[in-house]
Design a protein around this motif. Structure first.
Motif, PDB file in Angstrom:
ATOM      1  N   ILE A 328      48.485  22.471 -79.661  1.00  0.00           N
ATOM      2  CA  ILE A 328      49.938  21.777 -80.370  1.00  0.00           C
ATOM      3  C   ILE A 328      49.661  22.393 -81.682  1.00  0.00           C
ATOM      4  O   ILE A 328      48.781  22.303 -82.571  1.00  0.00           O
ATOM      5  CB  ILE A 328      49.773  20.229 -80.467  1.00  0.00           C
ATOM      6  N   THR A 350      52.662  23.430 -77.076  1.00  0.00           N
ATOM      7  CA  THR A 350      53.801  22.889 -77.920  1.00  0.00           C
ATOM      8  C   THR A 350      53.995  23.329 -79.342  1.00  0.00           C
ATOM      9  O   THR A 350      52.898  23.005 -80.084  1.00  0.00           O
ATOM     10  CB  THR A 350      53.487  21.342 -77.931  1.00  0.00           C
ATOM     11  N   VAL A 373      57.150  25.117 -74.927  1.00  0.00           N
ATOM     12  CA  VAL A 373      58.091  24.441 -75.732  1.00  0.00           C
ATOM     13  C   VAL A 373      58.131  24.749 -77.318  1.00  0.00           C
ATOM     14  O   VAL A 373      57.266  24.704 -78.015  1.00  0.00           O
ATOM     15  CB  VAL A 373      57.881  22.945 -75.519  1.00  0.00           C
TER      16      VAL A 373
END
Length: 478
Positions: A328, A350, A373
């Motif tokens: 992340i 992410t 993403v």
């Protein structure tokens, strides 16, 4: 001999067949006990106080503690010499009970002289470094590689796995460092807090097979874990918090470095949370994995969450074998920055709130960008501050597939390929990005096909699925 006021009765059964019993009571019992004690003394039965064994090599008991060396832990007394004496005695196990241990010079562990050594506590001991240099410095003699055939017997016998565990190190001097190591084999640092120093862990010259786990390197003036022009193969950094270090979280510059594994860590507010820079060095850094981490914050100029520079001395792309997966990443100028590298994969991440770029790859080859993403998360309200761009510039032979890009603002497109060659873009979803979904500028031999490209507010000429400027020999299908 003083007798108790009341003496117990003792019944003795003989071993003769008749089984006759004798009962001793009162004074006769006392006389019996005294007689047995006297007989025991003559026969050598009496228990004597056991003498503690002294190791003839060290002249100390193997369990000798800080009291034996007059180590003070009041936080005021300079206890450098006492602690150094404890290390130099060669007892090996330097156990620090609860307290504050103030030192003004490095505690030097010369492993070949003192033997295998650990400095440990239960989390309640604090070393206060009030002078320049590292609080703890390990010195070994290992000149080989990680290959067992290159490890000399004295390294296994006296130097293997120097250990620091369960203590805190705090610096009160501008030039104080935490732990430094040179020519060690299997340095292990676990459950250690290091604060207010320059570099928390400083690895120099040569080291092999380093493990750093479950540590907190917090609010330091330099780097959390600094691989400083070091010849180092195999370092595992796991399960640690490395935050608020002004010079970077994990930084490798120069040297000859392989097998850097960073996993399950939280790296925050380090300006460059992970920086691997091979620039200007002959052997560079390769075989790097950053997996399962949270990397975020600082947002200042030139900030990045993961920055890999694979240049050889001439400045050309060279080093790589890099995996950036399942992390992340957010809230910096560039979330993932790949420069002059080759053989890199970025997948399963992410990524959001890149002030300029969520992903930038320049002057690199054989880069694979898989499903990630990339975009923005509405609750963070970063519309005015983050562009979230995706840029490949002057790259060759790459693949972009399954990428999900949304809401890239104020950039030429959601995905930009600038002066690239043989890049394959397929299976991507690019949504609601300003100007265009994909921009191809002077690209050659590229294929762009089978992508979902859309904008919920697209109208007229203000937005395009694919914008093409120049280039040749391309296959382009929305």
């Amino acid at each position: 001999m003083t007798l108790p006021a009341q003496l117990p009765s003792i019944e003795v059964k003989t071993m003769f067949p008749s089984g006759k019993r004798f009962v001793f009571t009162g004074i006769s019992c006392a006389i019996l006990l005294v007689g047995l004690q006297a007989a025991g003394s003559v026969m050598g039965w009496a228990a004597e106080k056991e003498e503690a064994w002294i190791d003839p090599a060290t002249k100390y008991r193997p369990d000798a503690g800080i009291q034996s060396f007059h180590v003070q832990r009041d936080g005021r007394t300079d206890t450098t010499k006492a602690l150094q004496g404890m290390i130099d005695a060669g007892i090996g196990s330097i156990i620090l009970p609860r307290g504050n241990y103030r030192i003004t010079e490095p505690l030097v562990v010369d492993l070949d002289k003192v033997g295998c050594t650990s400095i440990t506590g239960d989390g309640t001991a604090r070393i206060v470094m009030a002078g320049p240099g590292p609080a703890i410095k390990f010195i070994g003699t290992h000149e080989g590689s990680a290959d067992p055939k290159t490890v000399k017997p004295n390294v296994w016998h006296k130097q293997r796995m120097p250990l620091v565990e369960g203590i805190e190190i705090v610096g009160t001097h501008e030039e104080a460092d935490g732990i430094e190591a040179v020519k060690t084999m299997q340095l292990t640092i676990s459950r250690v807090v290091i604060r207010h120093v320059r570099h928390a862990v400083h690895l120099v010259e040569r080291n092999r097979n380093v493990v750093i786990s479950a540590c907190h390197f917090y609010e330091n003036r330099g780097v959390g874990v600094y691989l400083d022009d070091v010849n180092l193969h195999q370092i595992n950094i796991t399960g640690s918090h490395i935050s608020y270090n002004a010079g970077g979280g994990v930084v490798s510059k120069g040297g000859n470095t392989r097998n850097i594994q960073i996993s399950g860590c939280d790296l925050e507010q380090n300006v460059q949370n992970v920086l691997i820079d091979s620039g200007g060095t002959k052997y560079g850094t390769a075989e790097v994995a950053v997996t399962g981490c949270t990397l975020q914050h600082s947002g200042g100029p030139n900030s990045a969450n993961v920055r890999f520079i694979g240049a050889k001395p001439e400045g050309e792309r060279c080093w790589g074998l890099v995996t950036i997966a399942n992390n992340i990443l957010s809230d910096v100028e560039t979330n993932v920055d790949i420069q002059k590298a080759r053989d890199v994969i970025v997948t399963g991440n992410t990524i959001s709130s890149g002030y300029k770029y969520n992903l930038r790859v320049e002057d690199s080859s054989n880069v694979v960008i898989g499903p990630n993403v990339l975009g923005r998360n509405a609750p963070y309200r970063d519309e005015d501050t983050c562009e979230n761009g995706v840029l490949l510039r002057n790259c060759d032979d790459g693949t972009i597939s399954g990428l999900h890009v949304h809401e890239v603002l104020r950039a030429g497109a959601g995905i930009i390929l600038d002066k690239c060659r043989r890049i394959h873009v397929s299976g991507c979803t690019v949504l609601d990005c300003d100007n265009a979904a994909i921009l191809l500028n002077e690209v050659e031999g590229c294929r762009v096909a089978d992508n979902l490209l859309a904008h919920k507010n697209a109208s007229g000429d203000k937005w395009q699925k694919i914008e093409v400027v120049g280039g040749k020999d391309n296959v382009i299908e929305p």
